[in-house]
Scaffold this motif. Structure first.
Motif, PDB file in Angstrom:
ATOM      1  N   TYR A  87      34.286  -4.282 -46.375  1.00 44.00           N
ATOM      2  CA  TYR A  87      34.889  -2.974 -46.660  1.00 44.00           C
ATOM      3  C   TYR A  87      33.807  -1.910 -46.573  1.00 44.00           C
ATOM      4  O   TYR A  87      32.635  -2.193 -46.845  1.00 44.00           O
ATOM      5  CB  TYR A  87      35.499  -2.961 -48.063  1.00 44.00           C
ATOM      6  N   ALA A  88      34.214  -0.699 -46.245  1.00 45.73           N
ATOM      7  CA  ALA A  88      33.258   0.418 -46.225  1.00 45.73           C
ATOM      8  C   ALA A  88      33.053   0.892 -47.655  1.00 45.73           C
ATOM      9  O   ALA A  88      34.018   1.062 -48.403  1.00 45.73           O
ATOM     10  CB  ALA A  88      33.824   1.542 -45.368  1.00 45.73           C
ATOM     11  N   THR A  89      31.796   1.095 -48.047  1.00 45.81           N
ATOM     12  CA  THR A  89      31.528   1.634 -49.387  1.00 45.81           C
ATOM     13  C   THR A  89      31.550   3.160 -49.310  1.00 45.81           C
ATOM     14  O   THR A  89      31.348   3.734 -48.224  1.00 45.81           O
ATOM     15  CB  THR A  89      30.138   1.195 -49.884  1.00 45.81           C
ATOM     16  N   LEU A  90      31.762   3.807 -50.453  1.00 47.09           N
ATOM     17  CA  LEU A  90      31.856   5.274 -50.450  1.00 47.09           C
ATOM     18  C   LEU A  90      30.580   5.926 -49.909  1.00 47.09           C
ATOM     19  O   LEU A  90      30.661   6.812 -49.042  1.00 47.09           O
ATOM     20  CB  LEU A  90      32.209   5.771 -51.860  1.00 47.09           C
ATOM     21  N   PRO A  91      29.386   5.490 -50.361  1.00 48.00           N
ATOM     22  CA  PRO A  91      28.173   6.122 -49.801  1.00 48.00           C
ATOM     23  C   PRO A  91      28.098   5.959 -48.280  1.00 48.00           C
ATOM     24  O   PRO A  91      27.702   6.890 -47.569  1.00 48.00           O
ATOM     25  CB  PRO A  91      27.023   5.369 -50.472  1.00 48.00           C
ATOM     26  N   ASN A  92      28.516   4.793 -47.768  1.00 47.87           N
ATOM     27  CA  ASN A  92      28.460   4.587 -46.317  1.00 47.87           C
ATOM     28  C   ASN A  92      29.514   5.412 -45.581  1.00 47.87           C
ATOM     29  O   ASN A  92      29.302   5.822 -44.441  1.00 47.87           O
ATOM     30  CB  ASN A  92      28.605   3.100 -45.977  1.00 47.87           C
ATOM     31  N   ILE A  93      30.652   5.661 -46.233  1.00 49.89           N
ATOM     32  CA  ILE A  93      31.674   6.538 -45.630  1.00 49.89           C
ATOM     33  C   ILE A  93      31.083   7.948 -45.499  1.00 49.89           C
ATOM     34  O   ILE A  93      31.249   8.622 -44.480  1.00 49.89           O
ATOM     35  CB  ILE A  93      32.964   6.556 -46.484  1.00 49.89           C
ATOM     36  N   MET A  94      30.348   8.370 -46.514  1.00 53.81           N
ATOM     37  CA  MET A  94      29.726   9.706 -46.469  1.00 53.81           C
ATOM     38  C   MET A  94      28.659   9.754 -45.376  1.00 53.81           C
ATOM     39  O   MET A  94      28.609  10.700 -44.588  1.00 53.81           O
ATOM     40  CB  MET A  94      29.091  10.066 -47.827  1.00 53.81           C
ATOM     41  N   LYS A  95      27.835   8.696 -45.300  1.00 51.33           N
ATOM     42  CA  LYS A  95      26.767   8.664 -44.283  1.00 51.33           C
ATOM     43  C   LYS A  95      27.357   8.656 -42.870  1.00 51.33           C
ATOM     44  O   LYS A  95      26.793   9.240 -41.947  1.00 51.33           O
ATOM     45  CB  LYS A  95      25.915   7.399 -44.462  1.00 51.33           C
ATOM     46  N   ALA A  96      28.523   7.996 -42.721  1.00 50.90           N
ATOM     47  CA  ALA A  96      29.136   7.856 -41.389  1.00 50.90           C
ATOM     48  C   ALA A  96      29.537   9.207 -40.812  1.00 50.90           C
ATOM     49  O   ALA A  96      29.612   9.377 -39.602  1.00 50.90           O
ATOM     50  CB  ALA A  96      30.355   6.936 -41.477  1.00 50.90           C
ATOM     51  N   LYS A  97      29.795  10.170 -41.699  1.00 51.13           N
ATOM     52  CA  LYS A  97      30.217  11.501 -41.224  1.00 51.13           C
ATOM     53  C   LYS A  97      29.104  12.149 -40.406  1.00 51.13           C
ATOM     54  O   LYS A  97      29.350  13.036 -39.597  1.00 51.13           O
ATOM     55  CB  LYS A  97      30.568  12.403 -42.412  1.00 51.13           C
ATOM     56  N   LYS A  98      27.844  11.729 -40.657  1.00 53.91           N
ATOM     57  CA  LYS A  98      26.701  12.357 -39.959  1.00 53.91           C
ATOM     58  C   LYS A  98      26.282  11.573 -38.716  1.00 53.91           C
ATOM     59  O   LYS A  98      25.403  12.014 -37.976  1.00 53.91           O
ATOM     60  CB  LYS A  98      25.517  12.439 -40.918  1.00 53.91           C
ATOM     61  N   LYS A  99      26.874  10.396 -38.485  1.00 50.05           N
ATOM     62  CA  LYS A  99      26.463   9.611 -37.317  1.00 50.05           C
ATOM     63  C   LYS A  99      27.049  10.235 -36.047  1.00 50.05           C
ATOM     64  O   LYS A  99      28.121  10.857 -36.087  1.00 50.05           O
ATOM     65  CB  LYS A  99      26.933   8.156 -37.477  1.00 50.05           C
ATOM     66  N   PRO A 100      26.383  10.056 -34.898  1.00 48.89           N
ATOM     67  CA  PRO A 100      26.853  10.721 -33.666  1.00 48.89           C
ATOM     68  C   PRO A 100      28.177  10.188 -33.148  1.00 48.89           C
ATOM     69  O   PRO A 100      28.401   8.970 -33.151  1.00 48.89           O
ATOM     70  CB  PRO A 100      25.740  10.430 -32.646  1.00 48.89           C
ATOM     71  N   LEU A 101      29.058  11.102 -32.745  1.00 43.92           N
ATOM     72  CA  LEU A 101      30.344  10.740 -32.134  1.00 43.92           C
ATOM     73  C   LEU A 101      30.556  11.643 -30.919  1.00 43.92           C
ATOM     74  O   LEU A 101      30.729  12.850 -31.067  1.00 43.92           O
ATOM     75  CB  LEU A 101      31.468  10.903 -33.167  1.00 43.92           C
ATOM     76  N   ASP A 102      30.455  11.069 -29.731  1.00 43.49           N
ATOM     77  CA  ASP A 102      30.624  11.848 -28.493  1.00 43.49           C
ATOM     78  C   ASP A 102      32.067  11.762 -28.025  1.00 43.49           C
ATOM     79  O   ASP A 102      32.672  10.687 -28.086  1.00 43.49           O
ATOM     80  CB  ASP A 102      29.722  11.299 -27.382  1.00 43.49           C
ATOM     81  N   VAL A 103      32.583  12.885 -27.541  1.00 40.40           N
ATOM     82  CA  VAL A 103      33.952  12.904 -27.026  1.00 40.40           C
ATOM     83  C   VAL A 103      33.918  13.222 -25.538  1.00 40.40           C
ATOM     84  O   VAL A 103      33.284  14.191 -25.119  1.00 40.40           O
ATOM     85  CB  VAL A 103      34.808  13.964 -27.769  1.00 40.40           C
ATOM     86  N   PHE A 104      34.559  12.370 -24.742  1.00 40.05           N
ATOM     87  CA  PHE A 104      34.680  12.602 -23.302  1.00 40.05           C
ATOM     88  C   PHE A 104      36.146  12.719 -22.939  1.00 40.05           C
ATOM     89  O   PHE A 104      37.008  12.097 -23.573  1.00 40.05           O
ATOM     90  CB  PHE A 104      34.116  11.425 -22.499  1.00 40.05           C
TER      91      PHE A 104
END
Ligand code: AMP
Length: 255
Positions: A190-207
Motif C-alpha cells: 500500500y502507498a503510505t501517506l508520506p510517500n503519496i505526498m512525495k509522489a506529487k513531486k516526482k516527474p510526470l511527462d505528458v505526450f
C-alpha cells in the motif's frame, strides 16, 4: 537497467459495471476507477527489483484520458521513479484503447526509453484481452514471458516461472524482454501517506500521440455491448437418482 511498467486505469474491481442504455459500451460516468490489479503486481515486481539493486529506474506508463495521472501518481507513491502519460481522450471508452493501439504506443515509448525490462499485467480487467504484452514483444522484437509467477534476473538473462495449464513452466529469456504478471507473483504494497505526498513531486511527462509520431486509429469497431443473460433459478432435488434424472431429461448433459 531501466524497467518500464504499463499501468491501465480501469473500473475498480469492486464495482459492478453497468451497460449504457443504447448498448454502445460500459457506463463510466461517476464510477470509481483504479489501477488494473495485475498492473499493481507489475509495479510491485519492478520496485522489488529496484530494491534488490537489479533495476536502476522504474518508469510507469499509461495510455488514456488525463485522469490516468491518478493511477500514475499511485504507482509513483509505491516506488516508481518517473511517469509518462500518453494522453488521448478521444480514444477512451470501449472501442479506443485496444491492445494493438496500446502496444504501438508502448513500442514508441520503448524506442525513447530503451528499457531492458517491460513489465505489464497479464490482462486488463475491463477488456480481459490479455494481448498487449504479446503484441508489444512482437512489435519491439523483445523476448516475452507471459503469466509470470516468479522472476529472477541475473547476467543479462531473466528466468521466469510461468503459470500454464497443468503446472508451472520455467523459461530463460535474453533481455530486453516483456514479462506479464500473474496473480501469485507478489502481493502489492500500500502507498503510505508520506510517500503519496512525495509522489506529487516526482516527474510526470505528458505526450500526445502526435508527439510520438503515432497514428492510433482503432482497427476494431465495437458493434454492441450487452449485459450477460440473467442466471435462471436453481432447484433442490431430494436425492441422487432425482438429480441424475434431471441431468438427463432437462439439462441433457448425460444420456
Ligand atoms: P490487455 O491486453 O488489454 O488485457 O492488457 C494487458 C496489460 O497491458 C495491462 O495489464 C497493462 O499492463 C497493459 N495495458 C493495457 N492497456 C493499457 C493502457 N491503456 N495504458 C497502460 N498500460 C496498458
Amino acid at each position: 537497467m531501466k524497467a518500464l511498467v504499463g499501468v491501465k486505469r480501469v473500473i475498480d474491481f469492486n464495482v459492478k459495471p453497468r451497460v449504457k442504455a443504447d448498448g454502445s459500451g460500459v457506463d463510466l460516468a461517476n464510477v470509481k476507477m483504479s489501477m488494473n490489479p495485475f498492473d499493481e503486481i507489475a509495479v510491485e515486481a519492478a520496485v522489488k527489483l529496484k530494491e534488490a539493486g537489479i533495476v536502476s529506474e522504474v518508469v510507469v506508463v499509461s495510455l488514456g484520458v488525463s485522469a490516468c495521472q491518478e493511477v500514475l501518481r499511485t504507482a509513483l507513491a509505491v516506488g516508481a521513479d518517473r511517469a509518462i502519460l500518453v494522453e488521448c481522450d478521444e480514444l477512451s471508452g470501449d472501442t479506443g484503447l485496444q491492445p494493438l493501439t496500446v502496444a504501438k504506443a508502448l513500442k514508441a515509448i520503448c524506442d525513447r526509453e530503451q528499457p531492458q525490462l517491460v513489465i505489464l499485467g497479464k490482462q486488463a480487467i475491463d477488456d480481459d484481452a490479455g494481448q498487449t504484452g504479446q503484441m508489444l514483444a512482437a512489435l519491439a522484437g523483445f523476448a516475452q514471458a507471459t503469466f509470470a509467477s516468479k522472476v529472477v534476473i541475473a547476467d543479462g538473462e531473466a528466468t521466469v516461472t510461468r503459470e500454464v495449464d497443468g503446472g508451472l513452466q520455467t523459461i530463460a529469456l535474453k533481455l530486453p524482454a516483456v514479462i506479464t504478471t500473474d496473480l501469485r507473483l507478489n502481493t502489492p504494497r500500500y502507498a503510505t501517506l508520506p510517500n503519496i505526498m512525495k509522489a506529487k513531486k516526482k516527474p510526470l511527462d505528458v505526450f500526445k500521440p502526435g508527439d510520438l509520431g503515432l497514428d492510433l486509429t482503432p482497427r476494431v469497431k465495437t458493434l454492441k455491448v450487452v449485459e450477460p443473460p440473467k442466471r435462471k433459478g436453481g432447484a433442490l432435488v431430494p436425492d441422487v437418482p432425482a438429480l441424475v434424472d434431471r441431468l438427463r431429461s432437462e439439462a441433457k448433459v448425460i444420456s
